[in-house]
Design an enzyme around this catalytic site. Structure first.
Site, short mmCIF file in Angstrom:
data_model
loop_
_atom_site.label_atom_id
_atom_site.label_comp_id
_atom_site.label_asym_id
_atom_site.label_seq_id
_atom_site.Cartn_x
_atom_site.Cartn_y
_atom_site.Cartn_z
CD GLU A 70 -2.79 -1.28 2.15
OE1 GLU A 70 -2.83 -0.69 3.18
OE2 GLU A 70 -3.88 -2.25 2.01
CB CYS A 74 -3.39 -6.46 -5.85
SG CYS A 74 -4.93 -5.66 -5.69
CD GLU A 112 -4.56 -10.91 -6.02
OE1 GLU A 112 -3.86 -10.06 -5.28
OE2 GLU A 112 -5.60 -11.04 -6.16
CB CYS A 172 -9.32 -6.34 -7.32
SG CYS A 172 -7.84 -5.97 -8.12
N1 THU Z 1 -5.56 -6.66 -2.27
C1 THU Z 1 -5.07 -7.60 -2.94
O1 THU Z 1 -3.84 -7.62 -2.63
N2 THU Z 1 -5.50 -8.42 -3.91
C2 THU Z 1 -6.83 -8.18 -4.39
O2 THU Z 1 -7.18 -8.66 -5.57
C3 THU Z 1 -7.70 -7.38 -3.63
C4 THU Z 1 -7.26 -6.28 -2.65
C5 THU Z 1 -5.21 -5.61 -1.23
C6 THU Z 1 -5.18 -4.18 -1.78
C7 THU Z 1 -5.17 -3.51 -0.61
O3 THU Z 1 -3.87 -3.60 -0.22
C8 THU Z 1 -5.77 -4.51 0.34
O4 THU Z 1 -6.05 -5.70 -0.17
C9 THU Z 1 -7.40 -3.99 0.60
O5 THU Z 1 -8.20 -3.87 -0.61
#
Ligand code: THU
Length: 139
Positions: free
Chosen positions: A47, A56, A58, A93
């Site tokens: 983040e 993310c 992935e 996501c």
């Molecule tokens: N996040 C992921 O790492 N992968 C996803 O596919 C969904 C969301 C992370 C992004 C953010 O740091 C946290 O989860 C909350 O959304």
């Protein structure tokens, strides 16, 4: 997929939770990507104080692999939860599904969503991104 390989991928994804940089959401995500050549690339979510530059887990794993010359992928395992506590699936996501669409055969690419080695489900990319727009759409 063999259960031994699935267990290995779940273990690698869970191990990534310790590296998750998520001081804003406190939602930790770990991923383990398997290439067709049998190599693993792992990733965690990263983040940012400006929020939108967050990456993310992935995409971290996929971009690490692509940046090292890998473009053919077999499967990805994803785990995640608030404060790293795994109680339910952390589905990819939409942006991550689209990035998978760029490099993976939607009919064959396996997406393993796991809580632990006993509780998991396997989806195809097509199942999670029906009618996805990808490189073939531009042909
Ligand atoms: N996040 C992921 O790492 N992968 C996803 O596919 C969904 C969301 C992370 C992004 C953010 O740091 C946290 O989860 C909350 O959304």
């Amino acid at each position: 997929m063999e259960k031994k390989l699935i267990d290995e991928m779940i273990g690698l994804a869970v191990a990534q939770l310790q590296y998750s940089y998520s001081p804003y959401s406190h939602f930790k995500v770990g991923a383990a990507l398997l290439t067709k050549s049998g190599k693993f690339y792992t990733g965690c979510n990263i983040e940012n104080a400006a929020y939108s530059p967050a990456n993310c887990a992935e995409r971290t794993a996929i971009f690490k692999a692509v940046s090292e010359g890998e473009r053919e992928f077999e499967a990805i395992c994803i785990v995640g939860g608030k404060d790293g506590v795994l109680t339910e699936y952390a589905p990819p996501c939409g942006v991550c599904r689209q990035v998978m669409m760029e490099f993976c055969d939607p009919e064959k690419f396996q997406i393993i969503l796991a809580v632990d080695k006993e509780q998991y489900d396997i989806f195809t990319l097509r199942g999670l991104l029906p009618l996805g727009f990808g490189p073939a759409s531009l042909q």
